[in-house]
Design a protein around this motif. Structure first.
Motif, PDB file in Angstrom:
ATOM      1  N   THR A  50       0.905  -1.185  -0.096  1.00  0.00           N
ATOM      2  CA  THR A  50       0.068  -0.041   0.045  1.00  0.00           C
ATOM      3  C   THR A  50       1.035   1.367  -0.016  1.00  0.00           C
ATOM      4  O   THR A  50       0.667   2.167  -0.917  1.00  0.00           O
ATOM      5  N   GLN A  51       1.897   1.333   0.969  1.00  0.00           N
ATOM      6  CA  GLN A  51       2.852   2.306   0.891  1.00  0.00           C
ATOM      7  C   GLN A  51       3.360   2.643  -0.323  1.00  0.00           C
ATOM      8  O   GLN A  51       3.716   3.730  -0.933  1.00  0.00           O
ATOM      9  N   VAL A  54       1.196   4.087  -2.848  1.00  0.00           N
ATOM     10  CA  VAL A  54       1.029   5.869  -2.366  1.00  0.00           C
ATOM     11  C   VAL A  54       2.252   6.669  -2.781  1.00  0.00           C
ATOM     12  O   VAL A  54       2.274   7.600  -3.637  1.00  0.00           O
ATOM     13  N   ARG A  57       2.305   7.005  -6.767  1.00  0.00           N
ATOM     14  CA  ARG A  57       1.209   7.949  -7.350  1.00  0.00           C
ATOM     15  C   ARG A  57       1.948   9.056  -7.047  1.00  0.00           C
ATOM     16  O   ARG A  57       1.638  10.060  -7.917  1.00  0.00           O
ATOM     17  N   ASP A  58       2.307   9.442  -5.852  1.00  0.00           N
ATOM     18  CA  ASP A  58       3.102  10.794  -5.733  1.00  0.00           C
ATOM     19  C   ASP A  58       4.101  11.068  -6.489  1.00  0.00           C
ATOM     20  O   ASP A  58       4.099  12.230  -7.295  1.00  0.00           O
TER      21      ASP A  58
END
Length: 104
Positions: A50-51, A54, A57-58
């Motif tokens: 999940t991290q 994230v 995406r960033d």
């Protein structure tokens, strides 16, 4: 730089410059992959992945902004994400949209 998922920016007129995108492909290290494999047995969220998503995406949004700035854009409209698995431990994320220049 403003990045929005909407087609219109309230109170702004603009001309379209063109398509812009930001891409990244990321993976976790072998130790975290083993931990994720064990979590897969018992179920539940795999927080390392999940991290990773994230972070991906960033990074893809940052690269989208850089691409738009290089084109002389003031904003990006209609931004979307696409993602896919390259292998069991690699994920690719693309952020894409339309670069626009504000009309005074």
């Amino acid at each position: 730089m403003l990045v929005t998922t909407t087609e219109k920016i309230p109170g702004k007129d603009y001309e379209i410059i063109g398509e812009v995108f930001g891409l990244t492909t990321q993976s976790k290290n072998i130790v975290r992959n083993i931990g994720a494999g064990l979590k897969n047995i018992v179920g539940g969220e795999i927080k390392d992945y999940t991290q990773m998503m994230v972070e991906a995406r960033d990074v893809s949004i940052d690269r989208l902004r850089e691409n738009a700035a290089a084109m002389g854009a003031d904003a990006v409209v209609m931004m979307r994400f696409d993602s896919g698995s390259i292998s069991a431990d690699m994920q690719s994320v693309a952020a894409y949209g339309t670069a626009v220049k504000f009309i005074d």
